[in-house]
Write a protein that holds these residues in place. Structure first.
Motif, PDB file in Angstrom:
ATOM      1  N   GLY A 118       0.801  -1.226   0.000  1.00 47.50           N
ATOM      2  CA  GLY A 118       0.000   0.000   0.000  1.00 47.50           C
ATOM      3  C   GLY A 118       0.829   1.268   0.000  1.00 47.50           C
ATOM      4  O   GLY A 118       2.049   1.269   0.164  1.00 47.50           O
ATOM      5  N   GLY A 119       0.120   2.396  -0.244  1.00 49.77           N
ATOM      6  CA  GLY A 119       0.726   3.711  -0.122  1.00 49.77           C
ATOM      7  C   GLY A 119       1.583   4.163  -1.286  1.00 49.77           C
ATOM      8  O   GLY A 119       2.384   5.086  -1.135  1.00 49.77           O
ATOM      9  N   GLN A 120       1.412   3.580  -2.473  1.00 50.54           N
ATOM     10  CA  GLN A 120       2.244   3.966  -3.613  1.00 50.54           C
ATOM     11  C   GLN A 120       1.585   4.984  -4.524  1.00 50.54           C
ATOM     12  O   GLN A 120       2.174   5.409  -5.524  1.00 50.54           O
ATOM     13  N   GLY A 121       0.344   5.374  -4.242  1.00 49.79           N
ATOM     14  CA  GLY A 121      -0.313   6.407  -5.031  1.00 49.79           C
ATOM     15  C   GLY A 121      -0.621   5.982  -6.451  1.00 49.79           C
ATOM     16  O   GLY A 121      -0.767   4.792  -6.757  1.00 49.79           O
ATOM     17  N   ALA A 122      -0.700   6.987  -7.351  1.00 51.18           N
ATOM     18  CA  ALA A 122      -1.046   6.724  -8.755  1.00 51.18           C
ATOM     19  C   ALA A 122      -0.032   5.804  -9.416  1.00 51.18           C
ATOM     20  O   ALA A 122      -0.381   4.975 -10.258  1.00 51.18           O
ATOM     21  N   TYR A 123       1.235   5.941  -9.027  1.00 48.62           N
ATOM     22  CA  TYR A 123       2.270   5.064  -9.579  1.00 48.62           C
ATOM     23  C   TYR A 123       1.952   3.608  -9.283  1.00 48.62           C
ATOM     24  O   TYR A 123       2.092   2.736 -10.142  1.00 48.62           O
ATOM     25  N   GLY A 124       1.491   3.329  -8.056  1.00 49.57           N
ATOM     26  CA  GLY A 124       1.158   1.968  -7.679  1.00 49.57           C
ATOM     27  C   GLY A 124       0.020   1.400  -8.505  1.00 49.57           C
ATOM     28  O   GLY A 124       0.072   0.239  -8.935  1.00 49.57           O
ATOM     29  N   TYR A 125      -1.001   2.228  -8.757  1.00 48.21           N
ATOM     30  CA  TYR A 125      -2.123   1.747  -9.556  1.00 48.21           C
ATOM     31  C   TYR A 125      -1.708   1.489 -11.001  1.00 48.21           C
ATOM     32  O   TYR A 125      -2.175   0.533 -11.630  1.00 48.21           O
ATOM     33  N   SER A 126      -0.835   2.340 -11.530  1.00 52.14           N
ATOM     34  CA  SER A 126      -0.414   2.140 -12.916  1.00 52.14           C
ATOM     35  C   SER A 126       0.436   0.878 -13.051  1.00 52.14           C
ATOM     36  O   SER A 126       0.262   0.101 -14.003  1.00 52.14           O
ATOM     37  N   THR A 127       1.369   0.655 -12.111  1.00 48.54           N
ATOM     38  CA  THR A 127       2.182  -0.560 -12.196  1.00 48.54           C
ATOM     39  C   THR A 127       1.343  -1.804 -11.935  1.00 48.54           C
ATOM     40  O   THR A 127       1.565  -2.852 -12.549  1.00 48.54           O
ATOM     41  N   ALA A 128       0.347  -1.691 -11.027  1.00 50.64           N
ATOM     42  CA  ALA A 128      -0.548  -2.825 -10.790  1.00 50.64           C
ATOM     43  C   ALA A 128      -1.306  -3.177 -12.064  1.00 50.64           C
ATOM     44  O   ALA A 128      -1.423  -4.352 -12.438  1.00 50.64           O
ATOM     45  N   LEU A 129      -1.817  -2.147 -12.753  1.00 50.07           N
ATOM     46  CA  LEU A 129      -2.569  -2.403 -13.984  1.00 50.07           C
ATOM     47  C   LEU A 129      -1.651  -2.922 -15.081  1.00 50.07           C
ATOM     48  O   LEU A 129      -2.057  -3.777 -15.889  1.00 50.07           O
ATOM     49  N   LEU A 130      -0.416  -2.436 -15.124  1.00 52.90           N
ATOM     50  CA  LEU A 130       0.545  -2.966 -16.094  1.00 52.90           C
ATOM     51  C   LEU A 130       0.760  -4.461 -15.879  1.00 52.90           C
ATOM     52  O   LEU A 130       0.813  -5.242 -16.841  1.00 52.90           O
ATOM     53  N   ARG A 131       0.883  -4.877 -14.612  1.00 53.48           N
ATOM     54  CA  ARG A 131       1.125  -6.294 -14.332  1.00 53.48           C
ATOM     55  C   ARG A 131      -0.109  -7.133 -14.609  1.00 53.48           C
ATOM     56  O   ARG A 131      -0.001  -8.304 -14.997  1.00 53.48           O
ATOM     57  N   ILE A 132      -1.288  -6.549 -14.427  1.00 50.54           N
ATOM     58  CA  ILE A 132      -2.508  -7.261 -14.797  1.00 50.54           C
ATOM     59  C   ILE A 132      -2.577  -7.426 -16.309  1.00 50.54           C
ATOM     60  O   ILE A 132      -2.920  -8.507 -16.825  1.00 50.54           O
ATOM     61  N   ILE A 133      -2.249  -6.369 -17.033  1.00 44.98           N
ATOM     62  CA  ILE A 133      -2.245  -6.451 -18.494  1.00 44.98           C
ATOM     63  C   ILE A 133      -1.209  -7.479 -18.959  1.00 44.98           C
ATOM     64  O   ILE A 133      -1.419  -8.193 -19.947  1.00 44.98           O
ATOM     65  N   TYR A 134      -0.089  -7.571 -18.225  1.00 48.43           N
ATOM     66  CA  TYR A 134       0.890  -8.613 -18.527  1.00 48.43           C
ATOM     67  C   TYR A 134       0.261 -10.000 -18.384  1.00 48.43           C
ATOM     68  O   TYR A 134       0.491 -10.890 -19.211  1.00 48.43           O
ATOM     69  N   SER A 135      -0.558 -10.182 -17.341  1.00 47.74           N
ATOM     70  CA  SER A 135      -1.206 -11.474 -17.126  1.00 47.74           C
ATOM     71  C   SER A 135      -2.206 -11.791 -18.228  1.00 47.74           C
ATOM     72  O   SER A 135      -2.388 -12.944 -18.602  1.00 47.74           O
ATOM     73  N   TYR A 136      -2.882 -10.749 -18.729  1.00 45.06           N
ATOM     74  CA  TYR A 136      -3.831 -10.951 -19.826  1.00 45.06           C
ATOM     75  C   TYR A 136      -3.139 -11.001 -21.187  1.00 45.06           C
ATOM     76  O   TYR A 136      -3.755 -11.413 -22.176  1.00 45.06           O
ATOM     77  N   LYS A 137      -1.910 -10.531 -21.239  1.00 46.43           N
ATOM     78  CA  LYS A 137      -1.234 -10.402 -22.522  1.00 46.43           C
ATOM     79  C   LYS A 137      -1.169 -11.753 -23.216  1.00 46.43           C
ATOM     80  O   LYS A 137      -0.882 -12.765 -22.598  1.00 46.43           O
ATOM     81  N   GLY A 138      -1.427 -11.736 -24.487  1.00 47.51           N
ATOM     82  CA  GLY A 138      -1.499 -12.961 -25.263  1.00 47.51           C
ATOM     83  C   GLY A 138      -2.768 -13.029 -26.076  1.00 47.51           C
ATOM     84  O   GLY A 138      -2.887 -13.822 -27.005  1.00 47.51           O
ATOM     85  N   TRP A 139      -3.743 -12.169 -25.718  1.00 45.45           N
ATOM     86  CA  TRP A 139      -4.995 -12.145 -26.487  1.00 45.45           C
ATOM     87  C   TRP A 139      -4.743 -11.780 -27.949  1.00 45.45           C
ATOM     88  O   TRP A 139      -5.511 -12.155 -28.834  1.00 45.45           O
ATOM     89  N   GLU A 140      -3.628 -11.083 -28.217  1.00 50.41           N
ATOM     90  CA  GLU A 140      -3.296 -10.682 -29.578  1.00 50.41           C
ATOM     91  C   GLU A 140      -2.424 -11.713 -30.276  1.00 50.41           C
ATOM     92  O   GLU A 140      -1.991 -11.498 -31.407  1.00 50.41           O
ATOM     93  N   ASN A 141      -2.164 -12.855 -29.615  1.00 53.75           N
ATOM     94  CA  ASN A 141      -1.187 -13.818 -30.114  1.00 53.75           C
ATOM     95  C   ASN A 141      -1.531 -14.331 -31.510  1.00 53.75           C
ATOM     96  O   ASN A 141      -0.656 -14.460 -32.363  1.00 53.75           O
TER      97      ASN A 141
END
Length: 527
Positions: A234-257
């Motif tokens: 916790g406590g990382q602000g907007a940066y934390g949300y952006s990196t969290a979403l980046l890692r989620i997108i990494y988990s979903y990545k492959g839909w364009e495969n």
């Protein structure tokens, strides 16, 4: 620019193009590559190709970093849902492009269709991103960590895990290079296996919710949307949300495969339109339920500090430390292997496309499919980059850095793809048509999400600037640097070297009766 591929006069001649084992060459001077029909992939194969790239290390590893960044169970789950929504938005954008331009290469073809001035700039920028950052390092490293966990080792991202990771990517590249049919068969088998493992975690999570745990119930769903700040999360602000979403997108990545290998699909328009929604819809549901399972079995502090071994910690809390339970991480490792196989298969095809078009030095070599009717040189290029990224980070945690570096530049590329589709739909003179139509609000949502992901990582976090073991700005700076390097390469490739060598670069464009455009770049000698 020559549009028919012929030399304009006797004083010009083609110096370099792409050649290979299977091609046809007509009056246009363009060499077309074709794989045997027996090698082409149907709906089932396309579904598993997408599944294998989507279900890899992400869902078994990234939930730790996502919760640590947000400090909230409810927000973390909500971001996984948002990730699924954005994935469907991206799918719609790529379906419109892919069904209108059914060629292997994915974003390369879409950017070429839109961004023609300065000529070749968009293609060179994408080539830099795909060749230099299109690696399998994160998936291979997770394979190494889970193999070590299954053997009882508690070692981190050290040389043991990285050595196993190098063996993993080597196996994948050698298999695809020498026995391509068996490579696809193994991808399909491990695709089924991945779904079974994920379903196993989901049902074990239901058991944990009912009290079937070998540790005290963590109670993570009480006040689930409270934003907590502790030493570990916790406590990382907007940066934390952006990196969290980046890692989620990494988990979903492959839909364009499947878009990268459209040239190897049977009836590509029908196959992609059916396979992609099936794969993505199923994965989205499984991802959300798997995260519920993790929160049902793992205390917050343990989850936030588990790094890549989230699934391993889950198995231990639910099934104990028995020999059978210790074997479960080996199954996750096999899932990771399937992801490495799928990623190397797709990215090698993109490297091959760049070789065919002479965008890479020694393009004929990188485009070759000799001697086993497989793109072995392009696979070898993927292997080189993957190994470099595995050994380059210093001792210590490397997984999150590799994940962030892999996915971040894609936000810029996908943003330009989305903006390009808005332009094509709005500009009537482009005569844009596709069997699939994406509504403007969907494109705009996808565009805004990628702008957010591209810009916010440059904003300092509220807490420690080195919380992951490296300065927060390293991965966005490196990511943007690679894209800028593509611009430098464009300047050298299309301006400086031609001026020194006395030739010019020409793009030979052919549009068939279906409106499909293919581009080949040639060096034309000027005497």
């Amino acid at each position: 620019m020559a549009s028919d591929g012929k030399a304009k006069d006797a004083d010009t001649r083609v110096l370099q193009g792409g050649t290979d084992e299977e091609y046809s060459s007509g009056n246009d001077g363009v060499q077309e590559f074709a794989y045997d029909d027996s090698r082409k992939i149907g709906v089932t194969g396309a579904v598993f190709l997408i599944l294998n790239k989507m279900i890899g290390t992400g869902i078994f590893s990234t939930p730790s970093g996502i919760f640590a960044a947000t400090g909230s169970v409810g927000v973390s789950l909500f971001l996984w849902v948002i990730g699924g929504i954005l994935t469907f938005c991206g799918l719609s954008v790529f379906l419109e492009f892919g069904l209108a331009i059914p060629l292997s290469g994915g974003e390369k073809n879409y950017l070429e269709r839109v961004y023609r001035h300065p000529r070749y700039l968009a293609t060179c920028v994408l080539a830099a991103q795909m060749v230099l950052l299109g690696f399998s390092s994160g998936n291979a490293l997770a394979f190494g960590r889970y193999i070590l966990l299954a053997s009882g080792s508690t070692l981190g991202d050290g040389w043991e895990a990285r050595g196993i990771a190098i063996a993993c990517i080597t196996f994948a590249v050698v298999l695809h290079s020498t026995l391509p049919k068996w490579g696809i068969r193994l991808v399909n088998v491990l695709g089924v296996f991945k779904v079974v493992i994920l379903l196993f975690i989901v049902f074990a999570g239901f058991a944990a919710l009912s009290g079937r745990l070998l540790v005290p119930p963590p109670g993570n769903f009480h006040n689930a949307f409270t934003l907590e700040v502790t030493e570990n999360y916790g406590g990382q602000g907007a940066y934390g949300y952006s990196t969290a979403l980046l890692r989620i997108i990494y988990s979903y990545k492959g839909w364009e495969n499947a878009n990268y290998v459209l040239g190897e699909l049977k009836n590509p328009r029908k196959t992609l339109a059916v396979a992609a929604p099936i794969a993505i819809g199923g994965v989205t549901i499984l991802y959300v339920l798997a995260n519920v399972a993790y929160f049902a079995a793992i205390p917050k502090d343990d989850l936030a500090t588990s790094e890549v071994l989230v699934a391993g910690l889950f198995f231990r809390n639910v099934f104990g430390d028995s020999a059978g339970a210790r074997a479960l991480p080996a199954f996750v490792a096999l899932s990771n292997l399937g992801n490495v196989l799928a990623v190397s298969f797709a990215h090698a095809r993109l490297n091959q496309e760049f070789g065919k078009e002479a965008l890479l030095p020694f393009g004929k070599f990188w485009a070759s499919i000799k001697p086993f009717n497989a793109p072995a040189p392009a696979l070898f290029l993927h292997w080189i980059v993957t190994v470099i990224v595995l050994v380059a980070p210093p001792a210590g945690p490397a997984y999150n850095f590799i994940v962030d570096l892999y996915v971040y530049p894609g936000a810029w590329i996908n943003g330009f793809v989305a903006a390009g589709l808005i332009y094509l739909q709005w500009r009537k003179s482009e005569n844009w048509t596709s069997p699939w139509h994406t509504y403007l609000p969907i494109i705009v949502l996808y565009l805004l999400a990628n702008i957010f992901l591209a810009i916010v990582p440059f904003i300092p976090p509220n807490g420690d600037w080195n919380s992951d073991g490296y300065p927060y700005f390293v991965f966005p700076v490196v990511g943007v640097g690679v894209l800028l390097l593509g611009g430098v390469y464009w300047l050298l490739w299309s301006k400086v070297w031609p001026a020194i060598g006395g030739y010019k670069i020409e793009a030979h464009r052919i549009v068939d009766d279906d409106g499909v455009e293919v581009v080949r770049y040639k060096k034309i000698k000027i005497r």
